[in-house]
Scaffold this active site. Structure first.
Site, PDB file in Angstrom:
ATOM      1  N   CYS A  14      40.226  73.323  16.815  1.00 43.30           N
ATOM      2  CA  CYS A  14      38.187  73.280  16.414  1.00 43.30           C
ATOM      3  C   CYS A  14      38.226  74.626  15.089  1.00 43.30           C
ATOM      4  O   CYS A  14      39.573  75.213  15.473  1.00 43.30           O
ATOM      5  CB  CYS A  14      37.421  73.678  16.937  1.00 43.30           C
ATOM      6  SG  CYS A  14      36.053  73.431  16.948  1.00 43.30           S
ATOM      7  N   CYS A  89      36.150  69.466  16.699  1.00 40.93           N
ATOM      8  CA  CYS A  89      34.621  69.804  15.806  1.00 40.93           C
ATOM      9  C   CYS A  89      34.443  68.942  14.133  1.00 40.93           C
ATOM     10  O   CYS A  89      35.809  69.129  13.174  1.00 40.93           O
ATOM     11  CB  CYS A  89      34.881  71.104  15.584  1.00 40.93           C
ATOM     12  SG  CYS A  89      36.135  72.533  14.511  1.00 40.93           S
ATOM     13  N   CYS A  97      45.636  70.703   6.728  1.00 42.38           N
ATOM     14  CA  CYS A  97      46.276  70.777   8.481  1.00 42.38           C
ATOM     15  C   CYS A  97      47.554  71.239   7.564  1.00 42.38           C
ATOM     16  O   CYS A  97      48.737  71.259   6.713  1.00 42.38           O
ATOM     17  CB  CYS A  97      46.201  70.641   9.525  1.00 42.38           C
ATOM     18  SG  CYS A  97      44.606  70.140  10.607  1.00 42.38           S
TER      19      CYS A  97
END
Length: 168
Positions: A14, A89, A97
């Site tokens: 998240c 989320c 990422c």
């Protein structure tokens, strides 16, 4: 996946790593302790755990230290190999990422942010409990999967479909 008889490692992500990912880590750690190792992290960690999230985790029996941490702890060469990465989320799901070692399977299990709810302590606690129950339902579905019988593609499909599941 990891070697036979070794736990599957799941990283819940998240943005702030203060509530939803922390709760998911606690749930999977307690419910899946024989088969899973759960971790959580954030792209921009707040550095603190939401008190209601910590209280729910403790009441559920999670005894490990809880802390808000960066996903960088899990992206380096000395990090534990991760089998699954699950964002909880919407912000984290849309972020770029790191390249994760081992190329784990990924899924998004969007959960409304209880920390964003304003109001009385009771109103806030209800929001955290609702997020907790949604995450618990999804963790239960993950635990029901025949992990050892699923190939990588099937596992990817299954954990992504769990993210579409509402509460029972």
């Amino acid at each position: 996946m990891t070697e036979a008889k070794q736990a599957y490692r799941v990283l819940f992500l998240c943005t702030g790593n203060s509530a939803r990912s922390i709760m998911a880590e606690a749930l999977l750690s307690v419910l899946g302790k024989e088969r899973f190792e759960a971790y959580s992290a954030g792209s921009s960690p707040t550095g603190k755990v939401q008190p209601i999230a910590e209280q729910l985790a403790r009441e559920f029996g999670y005894t490990q230290p809880l802390r808000s941490k960066s996903w960088d702890e899990f992206a380096g060469p000395n990090s534990p190999p991760i089998d699954m990465i699950i964002t909880v989320c919407d912000n984290a799901a849309g972020e770029v990422c790191p390249i994760w070692p081992g190329h784990p399977v990924t899924a998004h299990w969007g959960v409304p942010d209880p920390a964003a709810i304003e109001g009385s302590q009771e109103v806030r606690r209800r929001a955290f409990q609702a997020a907790w129950m949604m995450l618990k339902h999804r963790v239960d579905l993950l635990l029901a999967l025949p992990m050892e019988k699923l190939d990588r593609v099937s596992l990817q499909q299954e954990i992504r479909s769990i993210g579409k599941a509402g509460n029972p």
